[in-house]
Design a protein around this motif. Structure first.
Motif, PDB file in Angstrom:
ATOM      1  N   LEU A 155      12.193   4.423   6.120  1.00 39.85           N
ATOM      2  CA  LEU A 155      13.022   3.228   6.203  1.00 39.85           C
ATOM      3  C   LEU A 155      13.891   3.285   7.448  1.00 39.85           C
ATOM      4  CD1 LEU A 155      14.382   3.185   2.523  1.00 39.85           C
ATOM      5  CD2 LEU A 155      12.222   2.230   3.365  1.00 39.85           C
ATOM      6  N   GLU A 156      14.239   2.113   7.941  1.00 37.39           N
ATOM      7  CA  GLU A 156      15.260   1.999   8.985  1.00 37.39           C
ATOM      8  C   GLU A 156      16.486   1.398   8.321  1.00 37.39           C
ATOM      9  OE1 GLU A 156      17.927   0.445  11.730  1.00 37.39           O
ATOM     10  OE2 GLU A 156      16.627  -0.947  10.658  1.00 37.39           O
ATOM     11  N   CYS A 157      17.571   2.193   8.233  1.00 38.33           N
ATOM     12  CA  CYS A 157      18.807   1.768   7.581  1.00 38.33           C
ATOM     13  C   CYS A 157      19.960   1.901   8.564  1.00 38.33           C
ATOM     14  CB  CYS A 157      19.092   2.606   6.338  1.00 38.33           C
ATOM     15  SG  CYS A 157      17.841   2.490   5.039  1.00 38.33           S
ATOM     16  N   ALA A 158      20.509   0.775   8.985  1.00 41.05           N
ATOM     17  CA  ALA A 158      21.661   0.765   9.888  1.00 41.05           C
ATOM     18  C   ALA A 158      21.413   1.608  11.122  1.00 41.05           C
ATOM     19  CB  ALA A 158      22.914   1.249   9.154  1.00 41.05           C
ATOM     20  N   GLY A 159      20.199   1.506  11.690  1.00 39.60           N
ATOM     21  CA  GLY A 159      19.887   2.219  12.914  1.00 39.60           C
ATOM     22  C   GLY A 159      19.467   3.658  12.726  1.00 39.60           C
ATOM     23  N   VAL A 185      13.838   9.015   5.197  1.00 39.58           N
ATOM     24  CA  VAL A 185      12.549   9.283   4.567  1.00 39.58           C
ATOM     25  C   VAL A 185      12.801   9.510   3.083  1.00 39.58           C
ATOM     26  CG1 VAL A 185      10.511  10.748   4.489  1.00 39.58           C
ATOM     27  CG2 VAL A 185      11.651  10.303   6.681  1.00 39.58           C
ATOM     28  N   VAL A 186      12.265   8.618   2.253  1.00 40.35           N
ATOM     29  CA  VAL A 186      12.414   8.728   0.807  1.00 40.35           C
ATOM     30  C   VAL A 186      11.171   9.415   0.258  1.00 40.35           C
ATOM     31  CG1 VAL A 186      12.800   7.479  -1.343  1.00 40.35           C
ATOM     32  CG2 VAL A 186      13.732   6.577   0.809  1.00 40.35           C
ATOM     33  N   PRO A 187      11.293  10.595  -0.368  1.00 39.51           N
ATOM     34  CA  PRO A 187      10.127  11.290  -0.907  1.00 39.51           C
ATOM     35  C   PRO A 187       9.343  10.402  -1.867  1.00 39.51           C
ATOM     36  CG  PRO A 187      12.049  12.714  -0.967  1.00 39.51           C
ATOM     37  CD  PRO A 187      12.541  11.355  -0.585  1.00 39.51           C
ATOM     38  N   ARG A 188       8.066  10.630  -1.931  1.00 42.15           N
ATOM     39  CA  ARG A 188       7.194   9.769  -2.735  1.00 42.15           C
ATOM     40  C   ARG A 188       7.634   9.713  -4.190  1.00 42.15           C
ATOM     41  NH1 ARG A 188       1.038  11.292  -1.372  1.00 42.15           N
ATOM     42  NH2 ARG A 188       0.719   9.518  -2.756  1.00 42.15           N
ATOM     43  N   ASP A 189       8.110  10.858  -4.730  1.00 49.05           N
ATOM     44  CA  ASP A 189       8.496  10.861  -6.141  1.00 49.05           C
ATOM     45  C   ASP A 189       9.851  10.186  -6.369  1.00 49.05           C
ATOM     46  OD1 ASP A 189      10.009  12.822  -4.894  1.00 49.05           O
ATOM     47  OD2 ASP A 189      10.053  14.122  -6.653  1.00 49.05           O
ATOM     48  N   ARG A 190      10.529   9.754  -5.286  1.00 50.55           N
ATOM     49  CA  ARG A 190      11.819   9.081  -5.431  1.00 50.55           C
ATOM     50  C   ARG A 190      11.747   7.589  -5.125  1.00 50.55           C
ATOM     51  NH1 ARG A 190      16.269  10.633  -7.608  1.00 50.55           N
ATOM     52  NH2 ARG A 190      17.689  10.404  -5.843  1.00 50.55           N
ATOM     53  N   GLY A 222       4.763   4.512   5.832  1.00 51.38           N
ATOM     54  CA  GLY A 222       4.668   5.458   4.733  1.00 51.38           C
ATOM     55  C   GLY A 222       3.596   6.477   5.031  1.00 51.38           C
ATOM     56  N   ASP A 223       3.804   7.703   4.556  1.00 54.85           N
ATOM     57  CA  ASP A 223       2.817   8.760   4.754  1.00 54.85           C
ATOM     58  C   ASP A 223       2.963   9.766   3.626  1.00 54.85           C
ATOM     59  OD1 ASP A 223       5.083  10.325   5.439  1.00 54.85           O
ATOM     60  OD2 ASP A 223       4.832   9.878   7.563  1.00 54.85           O
ATOM     61  N   ALA A 224       2.366  10.928   3.785  1.00 58.82           N
ATOM     62  CA  ALA A 224       2.392  11.933   2.724  1.00 58.82           C
ATOM     63  C   ALA A 224       3.807  12.404   2.422  1.00 58.82           C
ATOM     64  CB  ALA A 224       1.515  13.126   3.118  1.00 58.82           C
ATOM     65  N   ARG A 236       0.799  -1.223   0.000  1.00 55.08           N
ATOM     66  CA  ARG A 236       0.000   0.000   0.000  1.00 55.08           C
ATOM     67  C   ARG A 236       0.834   1.276   0.000  1.00 55.08           C
ATOM     68  NH1 ARG A 236      -0.569  -2.418   5.000  1.00 55.08           N
ATOM     69  NH2 ARG A 236      -0.034  -1.216   6.881  1.00 55.08           N
ATOM     70  N   PHE A 237       2.149   1.181   0.241  1.00 55.02           N
ATOM     71  CA  PHE A 237       3.008   2.365   0.189  1.00 55.02           C
ATOM     72  C   PHE A 237       3.912   2.259  -1.039  1.00 55.02           C
ATOM     73  CE2 PHE A 237       2.530   1.833   4.939  1.00 55.02           C
ATOM     74  CZ  PHE A 237       1.550   2.807   5.065  1.00 55.02           C
ATOM     75  N   GLY A 238       3.346   2.535  -2.191  1.00 58.24           N
ATOM     76  CA  GLY A 238       4.134   2.488  -3.418  1.00 58.24           C
ATOM     77  C   GLY A 238       4.684   1.120  -3.732  1.00 58.24           C
ATOM     78  N   GLY A 239       3.949   0.062  -3.374  1.00 52.95           N
ATOM     79  CA  GLY A 239       4.407  -1.303  -3.603  1.00 52.95           C
ATOM     80  C   GLY A 239       5.102  -1.930  -2.416  1.00 52.95           C
ATOM     81  N   PHE A 240       5.196  -1.202  -1.302  1.00 52.07           N
ATOM     82  CA  PHE A 240       5.908  -1.701  -0.124  1.00 52.07           C
ATOM     83  C   PHE A 240       4.981  -1.729   1.082  1.00 52.07           C
ATOM     84  CE2 PHE A 240       8.970   0.305  -2.928  1.00 52.07           C
ATOM     85  CZ  PHE A 240       9.929  -0.688  -3.050  1.00 52.07           C
TER      86      PHE A 240
END
Length: 659
Positions: free
Chosen positions: A550-554, A558-563, A543-545, A516-520
């Motif tokens: 993501l949690e990466c190495a602690g 936040v990856v923007p929706r268009d990215r 995921g939100d607006a 539901r969050f862009g395929g994730f």
């Protein structure tokens, strides 16, 4: 070098140079802040506002609106003016192909746009060199570049290259060939064959008749390689050998080293400002012992790794769990000794910088040196103070850096500094198997605890089925490693058993959900690629607006929706290039039949070495695996660093004799 030539030609006397005052030390600037390294967890870029003019121009040319954000990121807020003046600048946008840029140009400028338009050939020349950089090359032979231009319908590729040189879009370099021949040009004899080989490599001769080849490259990579070579030479020339008391301290540290190879490394570092150290996974304990010894002698020392997993493993080898390794100054809390390349370059980790912008360090050890590209290496070396020691350590059999360059390989070949080869073997059946692959032998190994398991398959469908079965059931039950600590590795993203197909099958089994969050969905294993060639493992949190969290190495990213679509993939299955620098308790390497042509020794060595305790090989390539290990070395990269280092060493020798 100019001074040496002037003296040798008789234009000037050597006495003139000794009579001149010594030049003032060069001003030091803080090193540029490059993009975060693959192992870090960089903060994601924020959303990009796309100007209405860019939206209108893309619509006018029939380009997808989703391209707008990438265009603005690549060309800036004035992207509309840039593209109307030179529509082929669209090639500088990641993911755009020449045929797409050609269609865009015809839509903007009309049908009179032809394949030999000077704007097109210049942009295409730059694009080809940028694409070569993604394959690790810092330069290309002129003939190779011309041949690539001809593939894109340029009728006069040599003229196009010359025009790009005149405009300053690319730079030209003469590289003196080794031994008067062409590397890899064997097999035929006679003058015709020799001339053909020389033409293929862009060979010619300089004014003294010495064989040279013409290399072409972009300014950014040329400056990085030249800056790196100068920086390495500076460390060697400013190094002050230890006095008698310091030598005694180093000798005591060497005597206390845990292995003979570690003792040899300590002694080499005591005598030199630049040292190269090579070895496998077990050999990482040797630079760790060096850092601990240096800090016990009162030196400001630390080591950096490719990523967070490497930092964690290094910290475990040091004297304390957090990697401080003792050696605090003035009774204070000791600074961490285990860092990441990304953390040090961005000043997020490490000792900080002095007033001249140099790191407050006496010794820097770089582990995972094969993954260090030229630009990052230059940034690190530029930031080291005069007189500091630098050790580049790593396994030369691994896949190379994601970016351009082959720093460790070139340093080893140039032979301009001491080299220490570890004699510490990697333990266990997996270590024995991988060590053999490194020398071109695929041996059968005894695995009484099922440390190595071969699973033969007949087709890609069976490979996918058996992989899911191994990860979700067999490995947890028989080996005791849970699915979340088992990594699947396969040669490519596409194909019937590539990462896309394997990740879809593994998600369905391990974390089913609607995406539901862009395929994730929360809990999905992912890999975040903030830039081409960089991969950071992580897990979806929510995921939100604002975007995908993501949690990466602690750290939270936040990856923007268009990215999201461009930079995030599911990560239960990775390629070996994405996995290099990280190890897991168990690894499942998938070799479907259509992967045979993608295999080489470095790929197999890297993939098989990702499992610490267990390796399963889903084997469907018949004899291609044995052939790849025995006969297919990693592709050669074209760089200038080796020649630059040798030239500097040759120039320094006459000065040393004069002194």
């Amino acid at each position: 070098m100019a001074a040496v030539r002037a003296v040798e030609s008789g234009e000037r006397s050597a006495a003139e140079f000794f009579a001149e005052p010594r030049p003032a030390p060069r001003a030091r600037r803080p090193a540029p802040r490059p993009a975060p390294a693959p192992g870090g967890a960089p903060a994601a870029e924020g959303p990009v506002a796309v100007p209405e003019g860019v939206v209108a121009l893309l619509a006018e040319a029939g380009a997808p609106p989703s391209l707008g954000a990438r265009v603005v990121r690549a060309l800036g807020e004035g992207a509309e003016e840039v593209l109307r003046a030179d529509p082929w600048q669209l090639l500088s946008v990641p993911g755009v192909r020449p045929e797409q840029a050609d269609g865009f140009a015809r839509a903007v400028r009309g049908p009179e746009c032809g394949p030999d338009d000077e704007l097109r050939t210049r942009a295409l020349t730059v694009w080809l060199l940028e694409r070569a950089a993604l394959s690790g090359h810092t330069v290309l032979p002129s003939a190779s570049l011309a041949a690539e231009l001809a593939r894109y319908a340029v009728s006069d590729p040599d003229g196009a290259v010359a025009a790009a040189l005149d405009e300053g879009a690319v730079l030209a370099f003469e590289d003196e060939t080794e031994g008067g021949g062409v590397a890899g040009a064997g097999g035929s004899e006679g003058p015709d064959a020799t001339e053909a080989a020389e033409a293929a490599e862009g060979l010619g001769a300089d004014g003294d008749g010495r064989p040279v080849r013409l290399l072409l490259g972009l300014e950014r990579y040329a400056l990085a390689e030249e800056g790196l070579a100068e920086g390495l030479a500076r460390l060697g020339s400013t190094f002050v050998p230890p006095d008698e008391a310091e030598t005694e301290g180093w000798e005591k540290a060497a005597a206390a080293a845990p292995t003979p190879s570690a003792a040899e490394l300590v002694r080499a570092v005591a005598r030199s400002g630049l040292v190269v150290h090579t070895g496998g996974e077990a050999a990482r304990a040797e630079p760790a012992a060096l850092v601990a010894a240096a800090r016990s002698l009162g030196l400001r020392a630390c080591a950096v790794t490719h990523g967070e997993d490497g930092r964690r493993r290094l910290a475990e080898l040091l004297a304390s769990p957090d990697g401080t390794a003792g050696g605090g100054e003035g009774g204070g809390e000791p600074a961490p000794a285990a860092l990441t390349v990304d953390g040090l370059l961005t000043d997020r980790e490490g000792p900080g910088r002095d007033e001249e912008g140099a790191y407050a360090l006496d010794l820097l050890v770089v582990l995972d040196a094969p993954q260090l590209d030229t630009e990052r290496a230059a940034a690190l070396v530029e930031s080291l103070p005069d007189g500091a020691r630098l050790v580049l350590s790593g396994d030369p059999h691994l896949l190379g850096a994601a970016g351009p360059g082959q720093v460790l390989t070139d340093l080893l070949a140039a032979r301009v500094c001491p080299q220490v080869v570890s004699r510490t073997p990697d333990p266990g059946p997996v270590g024995e198997l991988v060590s053999g692959i490194g020398v071109g032998e695929l041996n059968r190994v005894e695995a009484p605890g099922r440390e190595v398991v071969i699973v033969p398959v007949h087709d890609a469908g069976e490979a996918v089925h058996r992989t899911v079965q191994l990860v979700s059931d067999s490995v947890p039950r028989a080996i005791g490693v849970p699915a979340e600590r088992t990594q699947v590795i396969t040669p490519g993203h596409g194909g019937a058993a590539g990462t896309r197909v394997l990740n879809a099958a593994l998600k369905e089994r391990l974390n089913p959900g609607p995406g539901r969050f862009g395929g994730f969905d929360p809990g999905d294993r992912v890999v975040h690629a903030p830039a081409p060639g960089r991969a950071v493992p992580g897990t979806v949190v929510s995921g939100d607006a604002e975007g995908l969290r993501l949690e990466c190495a602690g750290r939270t990213v936040v990856v923007p929706r268009d990215r999201v679509a461009d930079t995030v993939r599911h990560g239960w299955a990775l390629t070996a290039h994405q996995a290099v620098g990280t190890r897991w308790p168990a690894a499942v390497v998938v070799l479907p039949g259509d992967a045979a042509r993608a295999l080489d020794r470095a790929w197999v060595y890297t993939a098989f070495g990702r499992g610490e305790r267990h390796l399963s090989v889903v084997h469907g390539v018949d004899q291609a695996l044995q052939r790849a290990v025995a006969q297919v070395p990693a592709p050669e990269r074209t760089t200038r660093l080796r020649a630059l280092l040798r030239a500097q060493a040759a120039a320094a020798r006459p000065a040393e004799r004069a002194d």
